[in-house]
Design a protein around this motif. Structure first.
Motif, short mmCIF file in Angstrom:
data_model
loop_
_atom_site.label_atom_id
_atom_site.label_comp_id
_atom_site.label_asym_id
_atom_site.label_seq_id
_atom_site.Cartn_x
_atom_site.Cartn_y
_atom_site.Cartn_z
N ASN A 296 0.85 -1.18 0.00
CA ASN A 296 0.00 0.00 0.00
C ASN A 296 0.89 1.23 0.00
OD1 ASN A 296 -2.01 2.10 0.94
ND2 ASN A 296 -3.31 0.28 1.08
N ASN A 297 0.47 2.27 -0.70
CA ASN A 297 1.30 3.49 -0.74
C ASN A 297 1.08 4.40 0.45
OD1 ASN A 297 -1.19 4.57 -1.34
ND2 ASN A 297 -0.69 5.13 -3.46
N ASP A 298 0.14 4.01 1.34
CA ASP A 298 -0.11 4.78 2.56
C ASP A 298 0.55 4.08 3.75
OD1 ASP A 298 -1.03 6.20 4.72
OD2 ASP A 298 -3.15 5.73 4.43
N PRO A 299 1.60 4.66 4.32
CA PRO A 299 2.29 3.99 5.43
C PRO A 299 1.43 3.84 6.68
CG PRO A 299 3.09 6.24 5.16
CD PRO A 299 2.21 5.95 3.98
N ASN A 300 0.34 4.61 6.77
CA ASN A 300 -0.54 4.53 7.94
C ASN A 300 -1.77 3.66 7.69
OD1 ASN A 300 1.04 6.40 9.51
ND2 ASN A 300 0.22 8.05 8.23
N GLY A 313 4.56 1.28 -1.04
CA GLY A 313 4.94 1.59 -2.41
C GLY A 313 3.76 1.51 -3.35
N ASP A 314 4.01 1.89 -4.60
CA ASP A 314 3.00 1.89 -5.65
C ASP A 314 2.82 0.46 -6.17
OD1 ASP A 314 1.52 2.12 -8.02
OD2 ASP A 314 2.34 4.10 -8.45
N ILE A 315 1.58 -0.02 -6.15
CA ILE A 315 1.29 -1.37 -6.62
C ILE A 315 1.82 -1.59 -8.03
CG2 ILE A 315 -0.57 -3.00 -7.21
CD1 ILE A 315 -2.29 -1.55 -5.15
N MET A 316 1.65 -0.58 -8.89
CA MET A 316 2.02 -0.71 -10.29
C MET A 316 3.53 -0.78 -10.49
SD MET A 316 -0.99 -0.96 -11.19
CE MET A 316 -0.66 -1.26 -12.91
N GLU A 317 4.28 -0.50 -9.44
CA GLU A 317 5.74 -0.64 -9.50
C GLU A 317 6.19 -1.89 -8.77
OE1 GLU A 317 7.42 2.89 -7.91
OE2 GLU A 317 6.66 4.20 -9.51
N VAL A 318 5.57 -2.17 -7.62
CA VAL A 318 6.01 -3.29 -6.78
C VAL A 318 5.63 -4.63 -7.40
CG1 VAL A 318 5.77 -4.39 -4.53
CG2 VAL A 318 5.89 -1.90 -4.69
N VAL A 319 4.39 -4.76 -7.90
CA VAL A 319 3.93 -6.05 -8.42
C VAL A 319 4.73 -6.48 -9.65
CG1 VAL A 319 1.98 -7.32 -9.38
CG2 VAL A 319 1.63 -5.81 -7.43
#
Length: 329
Positions: A296-300, A313-319
């Motif tokens: 998730n890109n929201d740490p909280n 992180g950004d799903i579209m980068e991590v996956v």
């Protein structure tokens, strides 16, 4: 604030099904025993069902003073009227200052009825209970789990329903509890409904409750087309795609793929949450997974509170990076 002499004990309503104890009772016992020591009162349990020898044995050395057992075939399958009539009459005699029930299908149904019949307040969906500075505090999620509110309790007795897997299970062994069999003599006229059969919904296609690996998507996936990325990851891991309620409500995935307390309860070996914030209703449906990975890109995001591994992180980068590095299952 402490309970008065008339209401001077704590009770936990333990659940068992098909002779197996719901481990939520052991989690509620961790706080219940702590409160009982602080209030210098007893911690007791009430369990209803059939063939309860094993569940009672599991509870016997977990900090309870007494375990009251109602073991009769009329309590399985679950019948709301039979349960609520029994628990109501029992609690009228015992008069607990605090009654803890699970935030489960059973607890969500019984809690409000017991509150009305016993004339007590009900605080539902709690994730923590503490007593400090002579005050009792309950923590519960609000706004779909985006924030948590810490509420001060100013009146006892109280009924509180507790979410699973937020409290730690009680540790160590205690002196064996005294087990007391409770005999029930309900009149047939008091039961207005008769259970004819228990129907399970027909599941078309893949049954996500049987999947060992789930790749689950939430609103953070962005668009329906991006779910294809999750499908590729699931295919590479020999897993199955599932989703949160907003995803199935929008029709991006079939309703059979909905993970949550109002959807499917899943317990895979690996649960990968892509863009799922972690609303309490969703978490309740997957928190028993053996290993939870959250991206998730929201740490909280609340999902990180239950995740074994969290990636901000950004799903579209991590996956895509996952797809390149993970070997074919």
């Amino acid at each position: 604030m402490q309970p008065d002499k008339e209401y001077n004990n704590i009770f936990i309503l333990a659940e068992a099904k098909n002779g197996e104890l719901d481990t939520l009772a052991l989690q509620m016992a961790s706080r219940g025993r702590q409160l009982a020591d602080q209030w210098e009162c007893e911690l007791n349990a009430l369990i209803l069902g059939h063939d309860l020898e094993s569940p009672v044995h599991q509870l016997s050395d977990k900090g309870f003073n007494h375990i009251y057992v109602v073991d009769d075939k009329e309590f399985e399958p679950y019948h709301p009227e039979v349960y609520v009539n029994t628990v109501t009459e029992f609690m009228k005699v015992q008069k607990p200052s605090l009654l803890l029930v699970g935030y489960t299908y059973l607890g969500m149904e019984l809690g409000p009825i017991l509150s009305k019949r016993l004339g007590t307040n009900l605080l539902s969906n709690c994730v923590d209970i503490i007593y400090e500075n002579n005050s009792l505090f309950m923590t519960r999620p609000m706004f779909n789990g985006d924030v948590f509110a810490k509420l001060e309790v100013n009146e006892l007795p109280l009924i509180a329903s507790v979410q699973k897997n937020y409290l730690p299970a009680i540790e160590g062994s205690f002196l064996p509890a005294k087990v007391i069999a409770v005999q029930q003599d309900q009149k047939a006229a008091e039961i207005r409904a008769k259970i004819l059969s228990i129907l399970s919904p027909t599941i078309e296609g893949i049954d996500i409750t049987k999947a060992e690996i789930l790749v689950s998507v939430g609103r953070g996936i962005g668009t329906k087309e991006n779910i294809e990325l999750a499908r590729k990851l699931a295919e590479k891991l020999n897993g199955t795609v599932s989703g949160s309620r907003p995803i199935t409500d929008m029709g991006w995935l079939p309703h059979e793929c909905h993970v949550g307390i109002s959807g499917r309860i899943v317990r895979p070996k690996i649960y990968i949450a892509l863009g799922i914030s972690g609303a309490s209703q969703h978490v309740a449906g997957m928190v028993d997974s053996q290993y939870i990975i959250a991206i998730n890109n929201d740490p909280n995001a609340p999902i990180f509170r239950v995740a074994d591994c969290g990636i901000v992180g950004d799903i579209m980068e991590v996956v895509p990076a996952f797809l390149e590095s993970v070997p074919q299952a």
